[in-house]
Write a protein that holds these residues in place. Sequence first.
Motif, PDB file in Angstrom:
ATOM      1  N   ILE A 143      54.834  50.500  18.782  1.00  0.00           N
ATOM      2  CA  ILE A 143      56.145  51.070  19.102  1.00  0.00           C
ATOM      3  C   ILE A 143      56.140  52.596  19.032  1.00  0.00           C
ATOM      4  CG2 ILE A 143      58.585  51.164  18.422  1.00  0.00           C
ATOM      5  CD1 ILE A 143      58.366  48.146  17.808  1.00  0.00           C
ATOM      6  N   PRO A 144      55.557  53.226  18.017  1.00  0.00           N
ATOM      7  CA  PRO A 144      55.496  54.701  18.035  1.00  0.00           C
ATOM      8  C   PRO A 144      54.681  55.243  19.216  1.00  0.00           C
ATOM      9  CG  PRO A 144      55.031  53.876  15.827  1.00  0.00           C
ATOM     10  CD  PRO A 144      55.056  52.685  16.744  1.00  0.00           C
ATOM     11  N   VAL A 145      53.633  54.550  19.595  1.00  0.00           N
ATOM     12  CA  VAL A 145      52.824  54.947  20.759  1.00  0.00           C
ATOM     13  C   VAL A 145      53.680  54.879  22.017  1.00  0.00           C
ATOM     14  CG1 VAL A 145      50.817  54.312  22.173  1.00  0.00           C
ATOM     15  CG2 VAL A 145      50.685  54.156  19.670  1.00  0.00           C
ATOM     16  N   ILE A 146      54.452  53.808  22.131  1.00  0.00           N
ATOM     17  CA  ILE A 146      55.330  53.643  23.295  1.00  0.00           C
ATOM     18  C   ILE A 146      56.416  54.716  23.290  1.00  0.00           C
ATOM     19  CG2 ILE A 146      56.959  52.088  24.439  1.00  0.00           C
ATOM     20  CD1 ILE A 146      55.222  49.753  23.289  1.00  0.00           C
ATOM     21  N   TYR A 147      56.910  55.070  22.119  1.00  0.00           N
ATOM     22  CA  TYR A 147      57.920  56.129  22.051  1.00  0.00           C
ATOM     23  C   TYR A 147      57.342  57.454  22.534  1.00  0.00           C
ATOM     24  CZ  TYR A 147      61.763  59.058  20.468  1.00  0.00           C
ATOM     25  OH  TYR A 147      62.810  59.957  20.424  1.00  0.00           O
ATOM     26  N   LYS A 172      68.111  53.648  26.183  1.00  0.00           N
ATOM     27  CA  LYS A 172      67.113  53.238  27.177  1.00  0.00           C
ATOM     28  C   LYS A 172      65.825  52.801  26.489  1.00  0.00           C
ATOM     29  CE  LYS A 172      69.011  56.329  30.644  1.00  0.00           C
ATOM     30  NZ  LYS A 172      68.827  57.571  31.393  1.00  0.00           N
ATOM     31  N   PHE A 173      65.416  53.563  25.477  1.00  0.00           N
ATOM     32  CA  PHE A 173      64.216  53.201  24.732  1.00  0.00           C
ATOM     33  C   PHE A 173      64.411  51.863  24.021  1.00  0.00           C
ATOM     34  CE2 PHE A 173      61.617  53.306  20.834  1.00  0.00           C
ATOM     35  CZ  PHE A 173      60.364  53.329  21.427  1.00  0.00           C
ATOM     36  N   ILE A 223      62.063  48.534  24.602  1.00  0.00           N
ATOM     37  CA  ILE A 223      61.344  47.897  23.487  1.00  0.00           C
ATOM     38  C   ILE A 223      61.802  46.457  23.308  1.00  0.00           C
ATOM     39  CG2 ILE A 223      61.009  47.907  20.984  1.00  0.00           C
ATOM     40  CD1 ILE A 223      59.280  49.943  22.494  1.00  0.00           C
ATOM     41  N   LEU A 224      63.101  46.230  23.349  1.00  0.00           N
ATOM     42  CA  LEU A 224      63.586  44.854  23.206  1.00  0.00           C
ATOM     43  C   LEU A 224      63.067  43.972  24.332  1.00  0.00           C
ATOM     44  CD1 LEU A 224      67.263  45.426  22.014  1.00  0.00           C
ATOM     45  CD2 LEU A 224      65.327  44.576  20.663  1.00  0.00           C
ATOM     46  N   PHE A 225      63.021  44.510  25.543  1.00  0.00           N
ATOM     47  CA  PHE A 225      62.523  43.720  26.666  1.00  0.00           C
ATOM     48  C   PHE A 225      61.036  43.405  26.495  1.00  0.00           C
ATOM     49  CE2 PHE A 225      61.218  42.808  31.030  1.00  0.00           C
ATOM     50  CZ  PHE A 225      62.160  41.849  31.359  1.00  0.00           C
ATOM     51  N   LYS A 238      62.097  39.551  12.952  1.00  0.00           N
ATOM     52  CA  LYS A 238      62.096  40.280  11.684  1.00  0.00           C
ATOM     53  C   LYS A 238      61.243  41.552  11.798  1.00  0.00           C
ATOM     54  CE  LYS A 238      61.249  39.770   6.791  1.00  0.00           C
ATOM     55  NZ  LYS A 238      61.021  38.905   5.679  1.00  0.00           N
ATOM     56  N   GLY A 239      61.833  42.664  11.393  1.00  0.00           N
ATOM     57  CA  GLY A 239      61.119  43.925  11.353  1.00  0.00           C
ATOM     58  C   GLY A 239      61.175  44.738  12.636  1.00  0.00           C
ATOM     59  N   LEU A 240      61.639  44.149  13.732  1.00  0.00           N
ATOM     60  CA  LEU A 240      61.640  44.881  15.008  1.00  0.00           C
ATOM     61  C   LEU A 240      62.620  46.051  14.988  1.00  0.00           C
ATOM     62  CD1 LEU A 240      60.526  45.195  17.849  1.00  0.00           C
ATOM     63  CD2 LEU A 240      62.246  43.551  18.639  1.00  0.00           C
TER      64      LEU A 240
END
Length: 145
Positions: free
Chosen positions: A39-43, A67-68, A72-74, A88-90
């Motif tokens: 997730i940080p990489v994607i951010y 939008k982010f 991420i949810l998708f 959990k944790g997302l």
Amino acid sequence: MMNDFSIIEQIKSVKKRKEELSRIEQNMSAPTLTDKSLIPVIYEMFREILSEQDFAPMPESPHQRKKFVFVILFLYSPKTLAGYHSPKGLRDAIAKAIGLHDVTFISNNIETVAFLSQNDKYFKKDIEYLYTEIINRLKFKGLIN
């Protein structure tokens, strides 16, 4: 009193349809990603993509964060956008990646981003572009197939 035993066949039919719909739902809601450490990489990819635009928006703005969150949810839990609970944790991983100390921003905006993705053509266009760019960059880096 007369019993209508035909109800047994109707119950069987309903059971069969529910099982079929459950399989369809599972297939449709399978996540593209499960490794939350990405997730940080994607951010960072998200921030890069925004910075490449002619009039680069601020990634920290609430609208860009929405939008982010949608992307991420998708990627990690499409069914969350349809009203299910997130894994959990997302939410914590998203909040940490975008520098939030509280997950309420994410929790309070799940319904909003789902609504915007269906009803705001500009938001939809932006998330389609961002999603495609992120997928392409993940593939290029060998992080997904």
